[in-house]
Motif scaffolding. Sequence first.
Motif, mmCIF file in Angstrom:
data_model
loop_
_atom_site.group_PDB
_atom_site.id
_atom_site.type_symbol
_atom_site.label_atom_id
_atom_site.label_comp_id
_atom_site.label_asym_id
_atom_site.label_seq_id
_atom_site.Cartn_x
_atom_site.Cartn_y
_atom_site.Cartn_z
ATOM 1 N N ALA A 140 12.369 -1.770 -4.039
ATOM 2 C CA ALA A 140 12.020 -3.056 -4.649
ATOM 3 C C ALA A 140 11.141 -3.883 -3.715
ATOM 4 C CB ALA A 140 13.292 -3.822 -5.010
ATOM 5 N N GLN A 141 11.443 -3.857 -2.422
ATOM 6 C CA GLN A 141 10.652 -4.615 -1.451
ATOM 7 C C GLN A 141 9.222 -4.073 -1.343
ATOM 8 O OE1 GLN A 141 11.850 -7.493 0.002
ATOM 9 N NE2 GLN A 141 13.409 -7.020 -1.517
ATOM 10 N N ILE A 142 9.104 -2.772 -1.284
ATOM 11 C CA ILE A 142 7.765 -2.178 -1.144
ATOM 12 C C ILE A 142 6.970 -2.343 -2.433
ATOM 13 C CG2 ILE A 142 6.535 0.014 -0.792
ATOM 14 C CD1 ILE A 142 8.503 0.566 1.471
ATOM 15 N N LEU A 143 7.605 -2.148 -3.576
ATOM 16 C CA LEU A 143 6.907 -2.375 -4.846
ATOM 17 C C LEU A 143 6.452 -3.831 -4.953
ATOM 18 C CD1 LEU A 143 9.172 -0.278 -7.202
ATOM 19 C CD2 LEU A 143 6.706 0.072 -6.891
ATOM 20 N N SER A 144 7.310 -4.749 -4.563
ATOM 21 C CA SER A 144 6.960 -6.166 -4.605
ATOM 22 C C SER A 144 5.774 -6.477 -3.691
ATOM 23 C CB SER A 144 8.173 -7.002 -4.203
ATOM 24 O OG SER A 144 7.829 -8.359 -4.141
ATOM 25 N N SER A 145 5.742 -5.834 -2.532
ATOM 26 C CA SER A 145 4.638 -6.079 -1.592
ATOM 27 C C SER A 145 3.307 -5.571 -2.133
ATOM 28 C CB SER A 145 4.928 -5.437 -0.235
ATOM 29 O OG SER A 145 4.718 -4.038 -0.281
ATOM 30 N N ARG A 146 3.355 -4.632 -3.071
ATOM 31 C CA ARG A 146 2.126 -4.065 -3.629
ATOM 32 C C ARG A 146 1.780 -4.656 -5.000
ATOM 33 N NH1 ARG A 146 -0.842 -2.240 0.241
ATOM 34 N NH2 ARG A 146 -2.140 -1.424 -1.419
ATOM 35 N N ASP A 147 2.598 -5.560 -5.518
ATOM 36 C CA ASP A 147 2.349 -6.155 -6.833
ATOM 37 C C ASP A 147 0.981 -6.811 -6.950
ATOM 38 O OD1 ASP A 147 4.559 -5.440 -8.282
ATOM 39 O OD2 ASP A 147 5.627 -7.332 -7.983
ATOM 40 N N SER A 148 0.569 -7.503 -5.924
ATOM 41 C CA SER A 148 -0.692 -8.234 -5.992
ATOM 42 C C SER A 148 -1.711 -7.654 -5.008
ATOM 43 C CB SER A 148 -0.451 -9.718 -5.717
ATOM 44 O OG SER A 148 0.166 -9.867 -4.456
ATOM 45 N N ASP A 149 -1.763 -6.325 -4.948
ATOM 46 C CA ASP A 149 -2.671 -5.669 -3.994
ATOM 47 C C ASP A 149 -4.092 -5.497 -4.529
ATOM 48 O OD1 ASP A 149 -2.362 -3.560 -5.790
ATOM 49 O OD2 ASP A 149 -1.534 -2.176 -4.315
ATOM 50 N N GLY A 150 -4.323 -5.938 -5.763
ATOM 51 C CA GLY A 150 -5.659 -5.844 -6.346
ATOM 52 C C GLY A 150 -5.890 -4.601 -7.179
ATOM 53 N N SER A 151 -4.911 -3.714 -7.256
ATOM 54 C CA SER A 151 -5.107 -2.457 -7.991
ATOM 55 C C SER A 151 -5.154 -2.647 -9.501
ATOM 56 C CB SER A 151 -4.004 -1.462 -7.635
ATOM 57 O OG SER A 151 -2.738 -1.962 -8.014
ATOM 58 N N ALA A 152 -4.630 -3.753 -10.002
ATOM 59 C CA ALA A 152 -4.619 -3.982 -11.447
ATOM 60 C C ALA A 152 -5.735 -4.913 -11.904
ATOM 61 C CB ALA A 152 -3.270 -4.555 -11.872
ATOM 62 N N ALA A 153 -6.616 -5.279 -11.004
ATOM 63 C CA ALA A 153 -7.703 -6.193 -11.352
ATOM 64 C C ALA A 153 -8.595 -5.564 -12.423
ATOM 65 C CB ALA A 153 -8.531 -6.521 -10.122
ATOM 66 N N ILE A 154 -9.121 -6.399 -13.264
ATOM 67 C CA ILE A 154 -10.033 -5.952 -14.320
ATOM 68 C C ILE A 154 -11.454 -6.310 -13.891
ATOM 69 C CG2 ILE A 154 -10.686 -6.174 -16.739
ATOM 70 C CD1 ILE A 154 -7.880 -5.070 -16.437
ATOM 71 N N PHE B 284 -11.595 -3.203 -3.399
ATOM 72 C CA PHE B 284 -10.986 -4.480 -3.014
ATOM 73 C C PHE B 284 -9.463 -4.409 -2.914
ATOM 74 C CE2 PHE B 284 -14.876 -5.294 -5.426
ATOM 75 C CZ PHE B 284 -15.641 -5.873 -4.423
ATOM 76 N N VAL B 285 -8.883 -3.225 -3.121
ATOM 77 C CA VAL B 285 -7.423 -3.075 -3.040
ATOM 78 C C VAL B 285 -6.986 -3.248 -1.588
ATOM 79 C CG1 VAL B 285 -5.498 -1.446 -3.324
ATOM 80 C CG2 VAL B 285 -7.272 -1.601 -5.072
ATOM 81 N N LEU B 286 -5.910 -3.992 -1.409
ATOM 82 C CA LEU B 286 -5.364 -4.242 -0.090
ATOM 83 C C LEU B 286 -4.954 -2.915 0.553
ATOM 84 C CD1 LEU B 286 -4.349 -6.464 1.905
ATOM 85 C CD2 LEU B 286 -2.136 -6.272 0.746
ATOM 86 N N PRO B 287 -5.430 -2.604 1.738
ATOM 87 C CA PRO B 287 -5.074 -1.345 2.396
ATOM 88 C C PRO B 287 -3.583 -1.298 2.747
ATOM 89 C CG PRO B 287 -6.964 -2.359 3.466
ATOM 90 C CD PRO B 287 -6.405 -3.357 2.516
ATOM 91 N N PHE B 288 -3.072 -0.102 2.904
ATOM 92 C CA PHE B 288 -1.667 0.074 3.255
ATOM 93 C C PHE B 288 -1.413 -0.099 4.746
ATOM 94 C CE2 PHE B 288 -1.358 1.811 -0.909
ATOM 95 C CZ PHE B 288 -0.031 1.674 -1.277
ATOM 96 N N ALA B 289 -2.305 0.358 5.574
ATOM 97 C CA ALA B 289 -1.991 0.412 7.000
ATOM 98 C C ALA B 289 -2.958 -0.355 7.894
ATOM 99 C CB ALA B 289 -1.938 1.863 7.457
ATOM 100 N N MET B 290 -3.915 -1.031 7.311
ATOM 101 C CA MET B 290 -4.876 -1.760 8.141
ATOM 102 C C MET B 290 -4.596 -3.247 8.037
ATOM 103 S SD MET B 290 -8.344 0.446 7.302
ATOM 104 C CE MET B 290 -9.178 -0.970 6.803
ATOM 105 N N PRO B 291 -4.765 -3.967 9.134
ATOM 106 C CA PRO B 291 -4.569 -5.418 9.061
ATOM 107 C C PRO B 291 -5.596 -6.053 8.117
ATOM 108 C CG PRO B 291 -5.291 -4.753 11.260
ATOM 109 C CD PRO B 291 -5.142 -3.512 10.444
ATOM 110 N N THR B 292 -5.228 -7.137 7.521
ATOM 111 C CA THR B 292 -6.103 -7.798 6.547
ATOM 112 C C THR B 292 -7.147 -8.675 7.189
ATOM 113 O OG1 THR B 292 -4.520 -9.586 6.291
ATOM 114 C CG2 THR B 292 -4.372 -7.757 4.731
#
Length: 188
Positions: A136-150, A179-187
């Motif tokens: 749940a924590q990891i899914l929540s952290s990826r909710d707004s990662d940009g992957s669902a953008a239109i 534009f998707v937030l990377p998993f392992a790189m700092p923002t």
Amino acid sequence: MMTHWLRLLIVSAVVGMATTARADVITNWNTAALDTIRLGRTSPPVASRALAILHASMYDAVNGISRINEPYLVRSAVPSSASKEAAAAAAAHRVLLTLFPQASQRFDHLYHVTLAGIPDGPHKGAGVAWGEYVAAQILSSRDSDGSAAIVAAPDGSGPGAWVATPPAQAGYLVPQWGFVLPFAMPTS
């Protein structure tokens, strides 16, 4: 001399079986994810994101119990006696149900088979609860990662304009992926 070799062989076999048993939970969930990706013809970027979320969740679920390495995201809050196998299965189940709900029967079956092989008790329960929490924590952290953008397909014609690729006339696939937030790189 023969008994020494026989003992060594038996010890090697037992150690190998123990290692394999732990790896099977991870391997089984990875296989289930890959099968679902193939059946659904999931695009490579979407598939890689799903696999990253799956494996980060299983990693943090197991590592939170063993506490051997640094966590990816979720700090340990579970007794070290919790079942690692139950935690990995619960994390994987939650992630895959969320990302691929159309395959819920397959995931539910694998989850029940996996948990049936783990003795009932507080260790199993703690592992399941921990695995679900981590997922749940990891899914929540990826909710707004940009992957669902239109992103609308560009219009226009001529040199430099986007056109569907023949022969299948593939549509405009995941143009937002850059534009998707990377998993392992700092923002920053």
